[in-house]
Motif scaffolding. Structure first.
Motif, PDB file in Angstrom:
ATOM      1  N   MET A   1      21.871 -44.380  28.238  1.00  0.00           N
ATOM      2  CA  MET A   1      21.406 -43.015  28.243  1.00  0.00           C
ATOM      3  C   MET A   1      22.202 -42.158  29.213  1.00  0.00           C
ATOM      4  O   MET A   1      22.381 -40.991  28.963  1.00  0.00           O
ATOM      5  CB  MET A   1      19.942 -42.970  28.621  1.00  0.00           C
ATOM      6  CG  MET A   1      19.047 -43.324  27.481  1.00  0.00           C
ATOM      7  SD  MET A   1      17.452 -42.692  27.859  1.00  0.00           S
ATOM      8  CE  MET A   1      17.103 -41.789  26.460  1.00  0.00           C
ATOM      9  N   ALA A   2      22.641 -42.748  30.293  1.00  0.00           N
ATOM     10  CA  ALA A   2      23.409 -41.996  31.280  1.00  0.00           C
ATOM     11  C   ALA A   2      24.691 -41.465  30.670  1.00  0.00           C
ATOM     12  O   ALA A   2      25.119 -40.371  30.969  1.00  0.00           O
ATOM     13  CB  ALA A   2      23.696 -42.860  32.503  1.00  0.00           C
ATOM     14  N   ALA A   3      25.299 -42.239  29.775  1.00  0.00           N
ATOM     15  CA  ALA A   3      26.536 -41.788  29.140  1.00  0.00           C
ATOM     16  C   ALA A   3      26.261 -40.571  28.271  1.00  0.00           C
ATOM     17  O   ALA A   3      27.066 -39.661  28.207  1.00  0.00           O
ATOM     18  CB  ALA A   3      27.145 -42.921  28.321  1.00  0.00           C
ATOM     19  N   ASP A   4      25.132 -40.540  27.604  1.00  0.00           N
ATOM     20  CA  ASP A   4      24.783 -39.403  26.749  1.00  0.00           C
ATOM     21  C   ASP A   4      24.611 -38.140  27.580  1.00  0.00           C
ATOM     22  O   ASP A   4      25.034 -37.067  27.176  1.00  0.00           O
ATOM     23  CB  ASP A   4      23.500 -39.688  25.965  1.00  0.00           C
ATOM     24  CG  ASP A   4      23.699 -40.699  24.868  1.00  0.00           C
ATOM     25  OD1 ASP A   4      22.705 -41.278  24.432  1.00  0.00           O
ATOM     26  OD2 ASP A   4      24.865 -40.870  24.443  1.00  0.00           O
ATOM     27  N   LYS A   5      23.971 -38.270  28.764  1.00  0.00           N
ATOM     28  CA  LYS A   5      23.765 -37.093  29.605  1.00  0.00           C
ATOM     29  C   LYS A   5      25.094 -36.538  30.091  1.00  0.00           C
ATOM     30  O   LYS A   5      25.323 -35.349  30.075  1.00  0.00           O
ATOM     31  CB  LYS A   5      22.875 -37.432  30.801  1.00  0.00           C
ATOM     32  CG  LYS A   5      21.427 -37.478  30.483  1.00  0.00           C
ATOM     33  CD  LYS A   5      20.631 -37.622  31.744  1.00  0.00           C
ATOM     34  CE  LYS A   5      19.162 -37.504  31.419  1.00  0.00           C
ATOM     35  NZ  LYS A   5      18.350 -37.585  32.608  1.00  0.00           N
ATOM     36  N   ARG A   6      25.973 -37.405  30.541  1.00  0.00           N
ATOM     37  CA  ARG A   6      27.286 -36.926  31.017  1.00  0.00           C
ATOM     38  C   ARG A   6      28.064 -36.300  29.868  1.00  0.00           C
ATOM     39  O   ARG A   6      28.688 -35.280  30.024  1.00  0.00           O
ATOM     40  CB  ARG A   6      28.074 -38.056  31.647  1.00  0.00           C
ATOM     41  CG  ARG A   6      27.687 -38.278  33.080  1.00  0.00           C
ATOM     42  CD  ARG A   6      28.590 -39.254  33.692  1.00  0.00           C
ATOM     43  NE  ARG A   6      28.255 -40.570  33.108  1.00  0.00           N
ATOM     44  CZ  ARG A   6      28.798 -41.711  33.429  1.00  0.00           C
ATOM     45  NH1 ARG A   6      29.751 -41.729  34.322  1.00  0.00           N
ATOM     46  NH2 ARG A   6      28.424 -42.826  32.887  1.00  0.00           N
ATOM     47  N   GLY A   7      28.004 -36.917  28.711  1.00  0.00           N
ATOM     48  CA  GLY A   7      28.695 -36.353  27.552  1.00  0.00           C
ATOM     49  C   GLY A   7      28.120 -34.995  27.180  1.00  0.00           C
ATOM     50  O   GLY A   7      28.815 -34.059  26.874  1.00  0.00           O
ATOM     51  N   GLY A   8      26.785 -34.878  27.287  1.00  0.00           N
ATOM     52  CA  GLY A   8      26.131 -33.609  26.991  1.00  0.00           C
ATOM     53  C   GLY A   8      26.501 -32.548  28.001  1.00  0.00           C
ATOM     54  O   GLY A   8      26.768 -31.405  27.658  1.00  0.00           O
ATOM     55  N   ASN A   9      26.524 -32.908  29.275  1.00  0.00           N
ATOM     56  CA  ASN A   9      26.905 -31.958  30.313  1.00  0.00           C
ATOM     57  C   ASN A   9      28.358 -31.533  30.150  1.00  0.00           C
ATOM     58  O   ASN A   9      28.709 -30.386  30.360  1.00  0.00           O
ATOM     59  CB  ASN A   9      26.690 -32.556  31.709  1.00  0.00           C
ATOM     60  CG  ASN A   9      25.218 -32.668  32.055  1.00  0.00           C
ATOM     61  OD1 ASN A   9      24.396 -31.985  31.453  1.00  0.00           O
ATOM     62  ND2 ASN A   9      24.902 -33.531  33.002  1.00  0.00           N
ATOM     63  N   LYS A  10      29.201 -32.473  29.804  1.00  0.00           N
ATOM     64  CA  LYS A  10      30.619 -32.158  29.600  1.00  0.00           C
ATOM     65  C   LYS A  10      30.770 -31.189  28.430  1.00  0.00           C
ATOM     66  O   LYS A  10      31.545 -30.255  28.492  1.00  0.00           O
ATOM     67  CB  LYS A  10      31.397 -33.447  29.357  1.00  0.00           C
ATOM     68  CG  LYS A  10      32.882 -33.241  29.301  1.00  0.00           C
ATOM     69  CD  LYS A  10      33.602 -34.563  29.149  1.00  0.00           C
ATOM     70  CE  LYS A  10      35.090 -34.335  29.129  1.00  0.00           C
ATOM     71  NZ  LYS A  10      35.812 -35.569  28.863  1.00  0.00           N
ATOM     72  N   THR A  11      30.023 -31.388  27.381  1.00  0.00           N
ATOM     73  CA  THR A  11      30.093 -30.523  26.206  1.00  0.00           C
ATOM     74  C   THR A  11      29.638 -29.107  26.558  1.00  0.00           C
ATOM     75  O   THR A  11      30.280 -28.139  26.175  1.00  0.00           O
ATOM     76  CB  THR A  11      29.235 -31.093  25.072  1.00  0.00           C
ATOM     77  OG1 THR A  11      29.678 -32.412  24.796  1.00  0.00           O
ATOM     78  CG2 THR A  11      29.333 -30.255  23.829  1.00  0.00           C
ATOM     79  N   ILE A  12      28.582 -28.959  27.307  1.00  0.00           N
ATOM     80  CA  ILE A  12      28.092 -27.640  27.701  1.00  0.00           C
ATOM     81  C   ILE A  12      29.104 -26.956  28.621  1.00  0.00           C
ATOM     82  O   ILE A  12      29.408 -25.778  28.470  1.00  0.00           O
ATOM     83  CB  ILE A  12      26.705 -27.750  28.372  1.00  0.00           C
ATOM     84  CG1 ILE A  12      25.681 -28.166  27.317  1.00  0.00           C
ATOM     85  CG2 ILE A  12      26.300 -26.439  29.020  1.00  0.00           C
ATOM     86  CD1 ILE A  12      24.313 -28.486  27.886  1.00  0.00           C
ATOM     87  N   ARG A  13      29.640 -27.747  29.586  1.00  0.00           N
ATOM     88  CA  ARG A  13      30.654 -27.189  30.485  1.00  0.00           C
ATOM     89  C   ARG A  13      31.875 -26.702  29.692  1.00  0.00           C
ATOM     90  O   ARG A  13      32.386 -25.611  29.912  1.00  0.00           O
ATOM     91  CB  ARG A  13      31.085 -28.235  31.514  1.00  0.00           C
ATOM     92  CG  ARG A  13      31.970 -27.622  32.615  1.00  0.00           C
ATOM     93  CD  ARG A  13      32.628 -28.668  33.431  1.00  0.00           C
ATOM     94  NE  ARG A  13      33.720 -29.144  32.588  1.00  0.00           N
ATOM     95  CZ  ARG A  13      34.448 -30.206  32.821  1.00  0.00           C
ATOM     96  NH1 ARG A  13      34.225 -30.958  33.850  1.00  0.00           N
ATOM     97  NH2 ARG A  13      35.415 -30.558  32.009  1.00  0.00           N
ATOM     98  N   ASP A  14      32.337 -27.489  28.726  1.00  0.00           N
ATOM     99  CA  ASP A  14      33.480 -27.101  27.895  1.00  0.00           C
ATOM    100  C   ASP A  14      33.172 -25.847  27.081  1.00  0.00           C
ATOM    101  O   ASP A  14      34.017 -24.968  26.919  1.00  0.00           O
ATOM    102  CB  ASP A  14      33.874 -28.248  26.961  1.00  0.00           C
ATOM    103  CG  ASP A  14      34.521 -29.416  27.686  1.00  0.00           C
ATOM    104  OD1 ASP A  14      34.910 -29.234  28.866  1.00  0.00           O
ATOM    105  OD2 ASP A  14      34.638 -30.490  27.073  1.00  0.00           O
ATOM    106  N   LEU A  15      31.959 -25.758  26.583  1.00  0.00           N
ATOM    107  CA  LEU A  15      31.545 -24.585  25.822  1.00  0.00           C
ATOM    108  C   LEU A  15      31.580 -23.333  26.696  1.00  0.00           C
ATOM    109  O   LEU A  15      32.104 -22.290  26.292  1.00  0.00           O
ATOM    110  CB  LEU A  15      30.137 -24.791  25.242  1.00  0.00           C
ATOM    111  CG  LEU A  15      29.544 -23.619  24.469  1.00  0.00           C
ATOM    112  CD1 LEU A  15      30.349 -23.374  23.196  1.00  0.00           C
ATOM    113  CD2 LEU A  15      28.091 -23.876  24.127  1.00  0.00           C
ATOM    114  N   VAL A  16      31.034 -23.437  27.906  1.00  0.00           N
ATOM    115  CA  VAL A  16      31.029 -22.291  28.824  1.00  0.00           C
ATOM    116  C   VAL A  16      32.456 -21.893  29.183  1.00  0.00           C
ATOM    117  O   VAL A  16      32.814 -20.711  29.180  1.00  0.00           O
ATOM    118  CB  VAL A  16      30.181 -22.606  30.084  1.00  0.00           C
ATOM    119  CG1 VAL A  16      30.374 -21.546  31.163  1.00  0.00           C
ATOM    120  CG2 VAL A  16      28.715 -22.745  29.707  1.00  0.00           C
TER     121      VAL A  16
END
Length: 178
Positions: A1-16
Protein backbone atom coordinates in the motif's frame (compact mmCIF):
# COMPACT_ATOMS: atom_id res chain seq x y z
CA UNK A 1 0.00 0.00 0.00
CA UNK A 2 2.87 2.35 0.69
CA UNK A 3 3.95 2.09 -2.94
CA UNK A 4 0.47 3.13 -4.08
CA UNK A 5 0.53 6.23 -1.86
CA UNK A 6 3.92 7.35 -3.14
CA UNK A 7 2.83 6.70 -6.71
CA UNK A 8 -0.35 8.68 -6.07
CA UNK A 9 1.55 11.57 -4.52
CA UNK A 10 4.01 11.56 -7.40
CA UNK A 11 1.15 11.68 -9.90
CA UNK A 12 -0.50 14.65 -8.16
CA UNK A 13 2.85 16.45 -7.89
CA UNK A 14 3.48 15.87 -11.63
CA UNK A 15 0.00 17.13 -12.45
CA UNK A 16 0.53 20.33 -10.44
CA UNK A 17 3.95 20.90 -12.05
CA UNK A 18 2.51 20.31 -15.52
CA UNK A 19 -0.27 22.82 -14.85
CA UNK A 20 2.27 25.42 -13.70
CA UNK A 21 4.37 24.94 -16.83
CA UNK A 22 1.28 25.11 -19.01
CA UNK A 23 0.15 28.29 -17.23
CA UNK A 24 3.52 29.94 -17.94
CA UNK A 25 3.31 28.96 -21.64
CA UNK A 26 -0.24 30.35 -21.95
CA UNK A 27 0.81 33.59 -20.26
CA UNK A 28 3.76 34.00 -22.66
CA UNK A 29 1.52 33.41 -25.66
CA UNK A 30 -0.96 35.97 -24.35
CA UNK A 31 1.87 38.42 -23.74
CA UNK A 32 3.35 38.25 -27.24
CA UNK A 33 0.24 37.96 -29.43
CA UNK A 34 -1.53 41.24 -30.29
CA UNK A 35 -5.04 41.42 -28.87
CA UNK A 36 -6.37 44.93 -29.42
CA UNK A 37 -10.15 44.74 -29.22
CA UNK A 38 -10.53 48.17 -30.83
CA UNK A 39 -8.68 47.15 -33.96
CA UNK A 40 -10.71 46.88 -37.16
CA UNK A 41 -11.53 43.31 -38.19
CA UNK A 42 -11.20 44.29 -41.86
CA UNK A 43 -7.92 43.33 -43.47
CA UNK A 44 -5.98 46.51 -44.25
CA UNK A 45 -3.00 45.21 -46.21
CA UNK A 46 -2.92 46.71 -49.69
CA UNK A 47 -3.12 44.25 -52.57
CA UNK A 48 -2.77 44.71 -56.31
CA UNK A 49 -5.73 43.78 -58.45
CA UNK A 50 -4.91 44.81 -62.02
CA UNK A 51 -3.83 41.32 -63.14
CA UNK A 52 -6.97 39.72 -61.69
CA UNK A 53 -9.17 42.42 -63.23
CA UNK A 54 -7.65 41.82 -66.68
CA UNK A 55 -8.07 38.07 -66.32
CA UNK A 56 -11.68 38.41 -65.17
CA UNK A 57 -12.48 40.77 -68.07
CA UNK A 58 -11.04 38.27 -70.57
CA UNK A 59 -12.77 35.26 -69.05
CA UNK A 60 -16.13 36.29 -67.54
CA UNK A 61 -19.38 35.87 -69.49
CA UNK A 62 -20.40 39.42 -68.52
CA UNK A 63 -18.74 42.87 -68.54
CA UNK A 64 -16.58 42.92 -65.41
CA UNK A 65 -16.53 46.29 -63.67
CA UNK A 66 -13.49 47.89 -62.10
CA UNK A 67 -12.87 51.32 -60.59
CA UNK A 68 -11.11 54.01 -62.58
CA UNK A 69 -9.87 57.27 -61.13
CA UNK A 70 -9.83 56.41 -57.42
CA UNK A 71 -7.44 58.53 -55.41
CA UNK A 72 -4.32 56.99 -53.86
CA UNK A 73 -6.10 57.18 -50.51
CA UNK A 74 -8.22 54.16 -51.49
CA UNK A 75 -6.49 50.86 -50.74
CA UNK A 76 -7.53 47.56 -52.31
CA UNK A 77 -7.50 44.90 -49.59
CA UNK A 78 -9.03 41.85 -51.27
CA UNK A 79 -9.65 40.50 -54.74
CA UNK A 80 -11.16 37.22 -55.93
CA UNK A 81 -12.41 35.86 -59.22
CA UNK A 82 -14.18 32.51 -59.31
CA UNK A 83 -15.24 30.89 -62.57
CA UNK A 84 -15.51 27.22 -61.57
CA UNK A 85 -19.24 27.24 -62.36
CA UNK A 86 -19.87 29.17 -65.59
CA UNK A 87 -23.48 29.80 -64.47
CA UNK A 88 -22.22 31.50 -61.30
CA UNK A 89 -19.04 33.41 -62.09
CA UNK A 90 -18.20 35.85 -59.28
CA UNK A 91 -15.94 38.89 -59.05
CA UNK A 92 -15.03 40.62 -55.77
CA UNK A 93 -12.88 43.67 -55.12
CA UNK A 94 -12.66 45.11 -51.59
CA UNK A 95 -11.27 48.49 -50.51
CA UNK A 96 -10.61 50.61 -47.46
CA UNK A 97 -11.69 54.18 -48.30
CA UNK A 98 -9.92 57.38 -47.15
CA UNK A 99 -12.05 57.38 -43.95
CA UNK A 100 -11.01 53.78 -43.12
CA UNK A 101 -14.41 52.37 -44.07
CA UNK A 102 -14.95 49.19 -46.07
CA UNK A 103 -16.30 49.40 -49.62
CA UNK A 104 -16.58 46.45 -52.01
CA UNK A 105 -17.62 45.63 -55.53
CA UNK A 106 -19.35 42.28 -56.05
CA UNK A 107 -20.54 40.88 -59.39
CA UNK A 108 -22.12 37.62 -60.49
CA UNK A 109 -24.09 36.08 -63.32
CA UNK A 110 -25.75 33.65 -60.88
CA UNK A 111 -29.12 33.87 -59.15
CA UNK A 112 -29.53 37.58 -58.27
CA UNK A 113 -31.63 37.05 -55.13
CA UNK A 114 -29.28 34.54 -53.53
CA UNK A 115 -26.18 36.48 -54.57
CA UNK A 116 -27.45 39.79 -53.17
CA UNK A 117 -28.47 38.15 -49.90
CA UNK A 118 -25.12 36.41 -49.56
CA UNK A 119 -22.80 39.35 -50.27
CA UNK A 120 -24.82 41.94 -48.34
CA UNK A 121 -25.26 39.55 -45.39
CA UNK A 122 -29.05 39.64 -45.70
CA UNK A 123 -29.55 43.36 -46.34
CA UNK A 124 -33.10 44.22 -47.41
CA UNK A 125 -34.26 46.17 -50.41
CA UNK A 126 -35.33 49.67 -49.44
CA UNK A 127 -38.53 49.71 -51.50
CA UNK A 128 -38.85 52.69 -53.76
CA UNK A 129 -35.42 54.09 -52.97
CA UNK A 130 -33.23 54.29 -56.02
CA UNK A 131 -30.09 56.30 -56.61
CA UNK A 132 -28.94 57.66 -59.96
CA UNK A 133 -25.17 57.29 -60.29
CA UNK A 134 -23.53 58.29 -63.56
CA UNK A 135 -26.82 58.09 -65.40
CA UNK A 136 -27.50 54.56 -64.13
CA UNK A 137 -30.19 53.65 -61.63
CA UNK A 138 -29.16 51.63 -58.56
CA UNK A 139 -31.53 50.06 -56.02
CA UNK A 140 -30.70 50.81 -52.39
CA UNK A 141 -30.43 48.01 -49.79
CA UNK A 142 -30.05 48.44 -46.03
CA UNK A 143 -28.65 45.92 -43.60
CA UNK A 144 -27.27 45.38 -40.16
CA UNK A 145 -23.67 45.14 -41.31
CA UNK A 146 -23.62 46.63 -44.83
CA UNK A 147 -25.65 49.04 -46.89
CA UNK A 148 -25.56 48.45 -50.62
CA UNK A 149 -26.31 49.77 -54.07
CA UNK A 150 -27.54 47.05 -56.44
CA UNK A 151 -27.88 47.09 -60.21
CA UNK A 152 -29.42 44.13 -62.00
CA UNK A 153 -28.84 43.95 -65.72
CA UNK A 154 -29.28 41.18 -68.23
CA UNK A 155 -26.76 38.49 -67.31
CA UNK A 156 -25.07 40.26 -64.38
CA UNK A 157 -25.80 41.63 -60.93
CA UNK A 158 -23.50 44.35 -59.61
CA UNK A 159 -23.39 45.24 -55.92
CA UNK A 160 -21.47 48.07 -54.24
CA UNK A 161 -21.59 47.53 -50.50
CA UNK A 162 -19.84 48.51 -47.34
CA UNK A 163 -19.70 50.26 -44.01
CA UNK A 164 -19.05 53.61 -45.70
CA UNK A 165 -21.80 56.25 -45.82
CA UNK A 166 -24.21 56.34 -48.76
CA UNK A 167 -22.38 59.22 -50.44
CA UNK A 168 -19.12 57.26 -50.42
CA UNK A 169 -20.79 54.17 -51.87
CA UNK A 170 -22.19 56.37 -54.64
CA UNK A 171 -18.77 57.94 -55.31
CA UNK A 172 -17.26 54.49 -55.63
CA UNK A 173 -20.08 53.28 -57.91
CA UNK A 174 -19.48 56.30 -60.16
CA UNK A 175 -15.89 55.13 -60.79
CA UNK A 176 -16.91 51.70 -62.07
CA UNK A 177 -16.21 51.01 -65.73
CA UNK A 178 -16.75 47.74 -67.63
Amino acid sequence: MAADKRGGNKTIRDLVLSMLVLGVVVYLIYLFIPHDSKETPVKTETVGYSVELKQARRDAPYPVAGPEGLSAKWHATSVTYSAGDRRNVTWHLGFIDPDQQYVALEQSNGDPTGFISQVTINAHRDAGRTVAVGGTSWQYYTGGRYDALVREEKGVTTVVLGTAPDAQLQRFAATLKP
